[in-house]
Design an enzyme around this catalytic site. Structure first.
Site, mmCIF file in Angstrom:
data_model
loop_
_atom_site.group_PDB
_atom_site.id
_atom_site.type_symbol
_atom_site.label_atom_id
_atom_site.label_comp_id
_atom_site.label_asym_id
_atom_site.label_seq_id
_atom_site.Cartn_x
_atom_site.Cartn_y
_atom_site.Cartn_z
ATOM 1 N N ARG A 242 0.808 -1.228 0.000
ATOM 2 C CA ARG A 242 0.000 0.000 0.000
ATOM 3 C C ARG A 242 0.838 1.274 0.000
ATOM 4 N NH1 ARG A 242 -3.943 0.443 4.494
ATOM 5 N NH2 ARG A 242 -3.050 -1.338 5.570
ATOM 6 N N GLN B 2 13.931 -14.010 5.313
ATOM 7 C CA GLN B 2 12.650 -14.709 5.186
ATOM 8 C C GLN B 2 12.268 -14.586 3.713
ATOM 9 O OE1 GLN B 2 9.089 -12.898 6.732
ATOM 10 N NE2 GLN B 2 8.122 -14.867 7.175
ATOM 11 N N SER C 142 33.669 46.845 -5.403
ATOM 12 C CA SER C 142 32.610 46.053 -6.041
ATOM 13 C C SER C 142 33.058 45.457 -7.369
ATOM 14 C CB SER C 142 31.392 46.946 -6.299
ATOM 15 O OG SER C 142 30.893 47.405 -5.072
ATOM 16 N N GLY D 158 -5.252 -7.824 16.091
ATOM 17 C CA GLY D 158 -5.481 -9.035 16.871
ATOM 18 C C GLY D 158 -6.051 -8.641 18.223
ATOM 19 N N ASN E 52 1.561 1.633 7.015
ATOM 20 C CA ASN E 52 1.203 0.771 5.891
ATOM 21 C C ASN E 52 0.983 1.570 4.619
ATOM 22 O OD1 ASN E 52 1.039 -1.805 7.358
ATOM 23 N ND2 ASN E 52 -0.633 -0.788 8.428
HETATM 24 C C1 UD1 Z 1 -0.034 -8.378 13.321
HETATM 25 C C2 UD1 Z 1 -0.543 -9.277 14.453
HETATM 26 C C3 UD1 Z 1 -1.780 -8.644 15.080
HETATM 27 C C4 UD1 Z 1 -1.465 -7.243 15.565
HETATM 28 C C5 UD1 Z 1 -0.897 -6.412 14.432
HETATM 29 C C6 UD1 Z 1 -0.395 -5.096 14.954
HETATM 30 C C7 UD1 Z 1 0.016 -11.575 13.851
HETATM 31 C C8 UD1 Z 1 -0.506 -12.826 13.260
HETATM 32 N N1 UD1 Z 1 -0.866 -10.556 13.914
HETATM 33 O O1 UD1 Z 1 -1.047 -8.372 12.332
HETATM 34 O O2 UD1 Z 1 -2.222 -9.442 16.172
HETATM 35 O O3 UD1 Z 1 -2.628 -6.637 16.079
HETATM 36 O O4 UD1 Z 1 0.218 -7.076 13.825
HETATM 37 O O5 UD1 Z 1 -0.033 -4.273 13.874
HETATM 38 O O6 UD1 Z 1 1.148 -11.500 14.247
HETATM 39 N N2 UD1 Z 1 6.126 -9.512 8.664
HETATM 40 C C9 UD1 Z 1 7.217 -10.204 8.217
HETATM 41 N N3 UD1 Z 1 7.041 -11.404 7.627
HETATM 42 C C10 UD1 Z 1 5.822 -11.979 7.476
HETATM 43 C C11 UD1 Z 1 4.702 -11.260 7.929
HETATM 44 C C12 UD1 Z 1 4.870 -10.034 8.538
HETATM 45 O O7 UD1 Z 1 8.344 -9.725 8.336
HETATM 46 O O8 UD1 Z 1 5.764 -13.077 6.937
HETATM 47 C C13 UD1 Z 1 6.301 -8.199 9.284
HETATM 48 C C14 UD1 Z 1 5.658 -7.091 8.486
HETATM 49 O O9 UD1 Z 1 6.581 -6.529 7.575
HETATM 50 C C15 UD1 Z 1 5.264 -6.100 9.568
HETATM 51 C C16 UD1 Z 1 4.974 -6.982 10.767
HETATM 52 O O10 UD1 Z 1 5.640 -8.208 10.526
HETATM 53 O O11 UD1 Z 1 6.313 -5.254 9.916
HETATM 54 C C17 UD1 Z 1 3.487 -7.201 10.966
HETATM 55 O O12 UD1 Z 1 2.961 -7.822 9.838
HETATM 56 P P1 UD1 Z 1 1.511 -7.522 9.337
HETATM 57 O O13 UD1 Z 1 1.221 -8.354 8.169
HETATM 58 O O14 UD1 Z 1 1.318 -6.054 9.218
HETATM 59 O O15 UD1 Z 1 0.665 -8.073 10.574
HETATM 60 P P2 UD1 Z 1 -0.858 -7.862 10.814
HETATM 61 O O16 UD1 Z 1 -1.608 -8.763 9.952
HETATM 62 O O17 UD1 Z 1 -1.142 -6.414 10.767
HETATM 63 CA CA CA Z 2 0.179 -4.310 10.202
#
Ligand code: UD1
Ligand code: CA
Length: 453
Positions: free
Chosen positions: A13, A71, A400, A135, A222
């Protein structure tokens, strides 16, 4: 403790080619803010989990005290932390931070660390009026029993306003075990870090929570909209600190600090100034509106008029600079030096009480004290290949529209006549000038238009 920073996400986004965590907030990548905060907690291991744009992220924030785990595929937050496990020390607990949540205060993290200790599972939680998307923290008889993601939550669970900020702390050995048992049979098909909470409860590990000092500490980025919002919050906080320290800001909503600005007593800053890198303003300094000041010092009592631009420069006490002055790297001005409008100074030193008040270029010059540089004066410091110095000794007066063709020296007390192109050293205390003699042609007549035939 170990600290793991999750930074593998793509940030779709953001609509940008730049990896999300490298977008700047206050001139510094989001991830660099998180790393700086992490450092304040003195971690034994600091691991950043990278994925999207991994190479660029490594290059941008790499340092001796930061390790990276890759990752390759973003399979969820639990999977992300699992990639860091080989680099963690099991004898220390692990704190998980997000690379896109830049404004968490170290004091808030310290509270979570104190709550969790080495044995407990700690979660940084916060109550939100609108918890949509986060969450939810599910409690039974007051104790946390699990976290449910928005997409997996039942209607009653969605009504819970206490949410998971994402920042957690857990004993590393346990975490390793819990992560190995995660499954992705949920609404998003991801390995959720949050599912480790249930496993902790099952293992009889106490789950505790801590809260941030302010809601904005837990806000993530985001989109560009959210980035801009956090930038304003951060700038407001920085301005607040300056005001509390006694600095006068004519409008605290119109200042931008991208680095570290330190001020003495009774400093005044007018609107729309941008400070970059390390800037120090001494007692009584006054910065006019619309100045951009980078890695520079302004000494006590100096007045900088509007629309000035400084980089790697130092202004002496009681200086008078601008409006519209440009001080480039290597400019060192003594006490009570005046640099006026449309004057550019580069890699030059000015002694006390010297002045260049209008329209001049002074580059690679050593200027003594009480020197007056007239309007339109130019140091010709560059022959297209090499740079040369100009030396102007004390008490010199440069008329000047003079060009000083370097290398050249103007001796102490010398006067250079207006319009001179100085190619040889000018002796002390004498008038030197190079100028075609003025003449008047008595017989000359202005041409007149000839009548058309
Ligand atoms: C996550 C939490 C949620 C919380 C929210 C707060 C989980 C399952 N959920 O949700 O409970 O309320 O954050 O913002 O943990 N990232 C990685 N690798 C991945 C996935 C994510 O590095 O495979 C990183 C993302 O870049 C980001 C962070 O982890 O910095 C959070 O990931 P995001 O997908 O935004 O989590 P949410 O679904 O928002
Ligand atoms: Ca998030």
């Amino acid at each position: 403790m170990n600290i793991v920073i999750l930074a593998a996400g793509m940030g779709k986004r953001m609509n940008s080619a730049l990896p999300k965590v490298l977008h700047p907030l206050a001139g510094l990548p989001l991830l660099a803010h998180v790393i700086n905060t992490a450092r304040k907690l003195l971690p034994t291991r600091l691991v950043v989990v990278v994925g999207h744009g991994a190479e660029r992220v490594r290059e941008a924030v790499g340092a001796d005290d930061v390790a990276f785990a890759l990752q390759a595929e973003q399979l969820g937050t639990g999977h992300a932390v699992a990639q860091a496990l080989p680099l963690l020390d099991d004898s220390q607990p692990t704190l998980v931070l997000y690379g896109d949540v830049p404004l968490t205060e170290a004091s808030t993290l310290q509270r979570l660390v104190a709550e969790a200790g080495g044995e407990r599972f700690g979660i940084l939680t916060v109550e939100m009026d609108d918890p949509t998307g986060y969450g939810r923290i599910v409690r039974e008889a007051g104790s946390i029993v699990r976290i449910v993601e928005q997409k997996d939550a039942t209607e009653p669970q969605r009504a819970i306003r206490e949410i998971n900020t994402g920042i957690i702390m857990a004993p590393t050995g346990h975490l390793r075990r819990w992560l190995s048992t995660l499954r992705n049979d949920n609404a998003q098909g991801e390995y959720y870090l949050t599912d480790t909470v249930e496993r902790a409860v099952a293992d009889g590990i106490e789950v505790v929570s801590a809260q941030p000092g302010a809601l904005w500490e837990t806000l993530g980025v985001n989109s560009k909209v959210q980035l801009a919002e956090l930038e304003r919050i951060h700038q407001r906080n920085l301005a607040q600190r300056l005001l509390e320290a006694g600095v006068t800001l004519l409008d605290p909503a119109r200042i931008d600090i991208r680095g570290e600005l330190t001020c003495g007593r009774d400093v005044t800053i007018d609107v729309n100034c941008v400070f970059e890198g390390r800037v120090h303003l001494e007692d009584g300094a006054h910065i006019g509106a619309n100045c951009v000041i980078r890695n520079s010092t302004v000494a006590s009592g100096a007045r900088v008029q509007p629309f000035c631009h400084f980089e790697d420069a130092s202004v002496g006490a009681q200086g008078r600079i601008g409006p519209y002055a440009r001080l480039r790297p290597g400019t060192v001005l003594g006490e009570d030096v005046h640099i006026g409008n449309f004057v550019e100074v580069k890699n030059s030193q000015f002694g006390a009480h010297s002045k260049a008040n209008h329209l001049a270029y002074v580059g690679d010059a050593t200027v003594g004290s009480r020197v007056n540089i007239g309007a339109g004066t130019i140091t010709c410091n560059y022959d297209g290949a090499n740079k040369f110095r100009t030396v102007i000794e004390d008490d010199v007066f440069i008329g000047s529209d003079t060009q000083l063709v370097a290398p050249v020296t103007v001796g102490r007390g010398a006067t250079i006549g207006a319009g001179t192109t100085l190619t040889k050293d000018a002796p002390a205390d004498k008038l030197t000038l190079s100028r075609a003699r003025q003449m008047t042609l008595d017989a000359w007549k202005r041409p007149v238009k000839q009548a058309k035939k």
